[in-house]
Design an enzyme around this catalytic site. Structure first.
Site, PDB file in Angstrom:
ATOM      1  N   ASN A 101       9.099   4.641   3.581  1.00 40.55           N
ATOM      2  CA  ASN A 101       9.174   3.990   5.167  1.00 40.55           C
ATOM      3  C   ASN A 101      10.749   3.475   5.394  1.00 40.55           C
ATOM      4  O   ASN A 101      11.429   2.902   4.391  1.00 40.55           O
ATOM      5  CB  ASN A 101       8.095   2.779   4.676  1.00 40.55           C
ATOM      6  CG  ASN A 101       6.588   3.857   4.487  1.00 40.55           C
ATOM      7  OD1 ASN A 101       6.529   3.228   4.327  1.00 40.55           O
ATOM      8  ND2 ASN A 101       5.877   4.302   5.418  1.00 40.55           N
TER       9      ASN A 101
ATOM     10  N   ARG B 163       1.074  -1.117   0.244  1.00 36.93           N
ATOM     11  CA  ARG B 163      -0.634   0.192   0.399  1.00 36.93           C
ATOM     12  C   ARG B 163       1.184   1.115   0.074  1.00 36.93           C
ATOM     13  O   ARG B 163       1.303   1.941  -1.068  1.00 36.93           O
ATOM     14  CB  ARG B 163      -1.161   0.009   1.436  1.00 36.93           C
ATOM     15  CG  ARG B 163      -2.037   1.192   0.824  1.00 36.93           C
ATOM     16  CD  ARG B 163      -1.753   2.484   1.591  1.00 36.93           C
ATOM     17  NE  ARG B 163      -1.603   2.243   2.775  1.00 36.93           N
ATOM     18  CZ  ARG B 163      -0.863   3.806   3.612  1.00 36.93           C
ATOM     19  NH1 ARG B 163      -0.671   4.390   2.418  1.00 36.93           N
ATOM     20  NH2 ARG B 163      -0.367   3.778   4.778  1.00 36.93           N
ATOM     21  N   ASP B 164       1.987   0.969   1.345  1.00 34.68           N
ATOM     22  CA  ASP B 164       2.514   2.699   1.084  1.00 34.68           C
ATOM     23  C   ASP B 164       3.670   2.503   0.213  1.00 34.68           C
ATOM     24  O   ASP B 164       3.602   4.394   0.267  1.00 34.68           O
ATOM     25  CB  ASP B 164       2.620   2.791   2.606  1.00 34.68           C
ATOM     26  CG  ASP B 164       3.384   4.299   2.794  1.00 34.68           C
ATOM     27  OD1 ASP B 164       3.065   5.195   2.286  1.00 34.68           O
ATOM     28  OD2 ASP B 164       3.231   4.414   4.246  1.00 34.68           O
TER      29      ASP B 164
ATOM     30  N   HIS C 284       4.679   4.854  12.851  1.00 29.01           N
ATOM     31  CA  HIS C 284       5.097   4.603  11.065  1.00 29.01           C
ATOM     32  C   HIS C 284       6.014   5.716  10.819  1.00 29.01           C
ATOM     33  O   HIS C 284       5.946   7.375  10.454  1.00 29.01           O
ATOM     34  CB  HIS C 284       3.673   5.188  10.977  1.00 29.01           C
ATOM     35  CG  HIS C 284       3.502   5.086   9.126  1.00 29.01           C
ATOM     36  ND1 HIS C 284       3.186   3.819   8.403  1.00 29.01           N
ATOM     37  CD2 HIS C 284       3.894   5.966   7.843  1.00 29.01           C
ATOM     38  CE1 HIS C 284       3.127   3.850   7.417  1.00 29.01           C
ATOM     39  NE2 HIS C 284       3.729   5.020   6.798  1.00 29.01           N
TER      40      HIS C 284
ATOM     41  N   HIS D 220       8.607   7.252   8.341  1.00 30.87           N
ATOM     42  CA  HIS D 220       9.460   7.471   6.868  1.00 30.87           C
ATOM     43  C   HIS D 220      10.520   7.946   7.106  1.00 30.87           C
ATOM     44  O   HIS D 220      11.149   8.200   8.231  1.00 30.87           O
ATOM     45  CB  HIS D 220       8.746   8.172   6.001  1.00 30.87           C
ATOM     46  CG  HIS D 220       6.957   7.680   5.623  1.00 30.87           C
ATOM     47  ND1 HIS D 220       7.324   7.686   4.533  1.00 30.87           N
ATOM     48  CD2 HIS D 220       6.395   7.598   5.850  1.00 30.87           C
ATOM     49  CE1 HIS D 220       5.428   6.466   4.351  1.00 30.87           C
ATOM     50  NE2 HIS D 220       5.798   7.437   5.049  1.00 30.87           N
TER      51      HIS D 220
ATOM     52  N   CYS E 215       4.496   9.739  -0.189  1.00 34.16           N
ATOM     53  CA  CYS E 215       2.573   9.721   0.247  1.00 34.16           C
ATOM     54  C   CYS E 215       3.008  10.559  -0.920  1.00 34.16           C
ATOM     55  O   CYS E 215       3.319  11.551  -1.149  1.00 34.16           O
ATOM     56  CB  CYS E 215       2.518  10.310   1.707  1.00 34.16           C
ATOM     57  SG  CYS E 215       0.657  11.067   1.035  1.00 34.16           S
TER      58      CYS E 215
END
Ligand code: HMG
Ligand code: MG
Length: 311
Positions: A259, A25-26, A217, A219, A250
């Site tokens: 990430n 996803r990310d 989370h 990055h 993002c």
């Protein structure tokens, strides 16, 4: 590299952690190229085979906003029964409807701690984002789904600069109050540092949010993700988001890069003797394969070191 990293446990850290894998996803939402759905399904399968306990599969967002994940339905169909247990992002009721139609059991809403990013990422003001999420969480819970909430820009925002800790705690608690089980604190642009991490976790605890409801989370834009993870471990956090090979970013936050790489996290946890359940060799093989599919080397230091050592 048998026997490495050498395991030297350190007192006062958790015995085991849960790695929440966000690569599909990310990781893929920010890629220039559109990755074919078959490659995405294989990526998810390989991550599960490597022992990832949770793999966030995709997002049911507007396809025009994130064209890279416009194939969410096709991917979930390709994943079949296995896919239903994998979390997916849903910003609004339309996204929830799409996820419910495919039988998803875990969804994640994603809010912002700042007004500018709420506008840019969700086309909503800060207050409007809660109004958008409220029916999503209520309906998801009524349907028996598990709900995670993200809060972005917890450490800094490219437009607003430093984000006050109280502002982040207020946003995070509002998302939890809607009925989310877990809150993932996003350093969307990777500007946080270790003391800031500890202060933020402490502020949530003081406000009544226990650390076992928090995930981190990170990055790695400024190279701080592992240091910040270590600080969070010292604060008793036991859930960490990471992306295989260090992919990610993002599309709506300028300067957001990859990430924290799952392999880099696994290397550090293994050295500290902290259980995580992932097979590093399989992860590295997966990320090397994915780097080939994407046509560029993995940003993960551990992937580069181990893939190089093998070759
Ligand atoms: P909007 O344009 O305000 O949408 O976008 P709207 O509610 O006005 O609806 C407009 C049209 O879009 C309608 O269609 C809706 O049905 C349709 P029409 O009636 O005109 O034909 N629509 C949808 N279609 C499919 N799926 C949907 C959907 N929703 C509306 N879900 C919206 C609002 C939230 C949809 C948009 O802003 C959006 O999709 N944003 C997503 C951005 C995104 O995915 N960003 C990346 C993820 S966040 C992140 O990466 C950070 C994180 O990793 C943590 C961290 O690092 O900090 C999680
Ligand atoms: Mg992110």
């Amino acid at each position: 590299m048998d026997g490495l990293p050498m395991q030297v446990p350190r007192e006062g850290l958790p015995e085991r952690v849960t790695i929440y894998e966000v690569g599909p996803r990310d990781g893929l939402q920010n890629e220039k190229a559109i990755v074919p759905v078959g490659v995405k399904a294989e990526f998810v399968h390989r991550l599960l085979d490597a022992g990832a306990p949770i793999v966030e599969a995709t997002s049911f967002v507007h396809p025009k906003w994130v064209p890279q994940l416009a194939d969410a339905e096709d991917l979930m169909t390709a994943l079949g029964d296995e896919g239903r247990e994998l979390p997916v992002l849903v910003p609004n009721e339309r996204g929830l409807d799409r996820a419910l139609e495919l039988g998803s059991r875990h969804v994640a809403i994603f809010g912002s701690a700042t007004d500018t990013f709420a506008q840019r990422n969700l086309n909503r003001s800060l207050d409007e984002q809660y109004a958008m999420f409220e029916p999503v969480v209520r309906r998801a819970r009524d349907a028996g789904l598990d709900v995670r909430a993200y809060v972005s820009m917890c450490f800094g925002d490219p437009w607003e600069g430093a984000v006050p800790i109280e502002q982040v705690v207020a946003a995070g608690r509002r998302l939890l109050d809607l009925g989310a089980r877990q809150l993932s604190l996003g350093d969307t642009i990777g500007v946080g540092t270790a003391g800031h991490v500890r202060a933020l976790v402490a502020a949530f605890e003081e406000a009544g949010t226990p650390r076992d409801r928090l995930a981190m989370h990170f990055h790695d834009t400024y190279g701080q993700a592992l240091a910040n993870t270590y600080a969070a471990l010292e604060s008793g956090i036991t859930t960490f988001d990471a992306s295989a090979g260090g992919l990610g970013g993002c599309p709506y936050a300028k300067s957001a890069t990859g990430n924290l790489a799952t392999e880099d996290l696994v290397w550090m946890l293994t050295g500290l003797g902290i259980e995580h359940g992932l097979d590093l060799d399989r992860l590295v093989a997966t990320s090397s394969w994915m780097a080939g599919e994407l046509g560029r080397p993995s940003p993960s230091a551990v992937v580069r070191a181990l893939a190089g050592a093998a070759g």
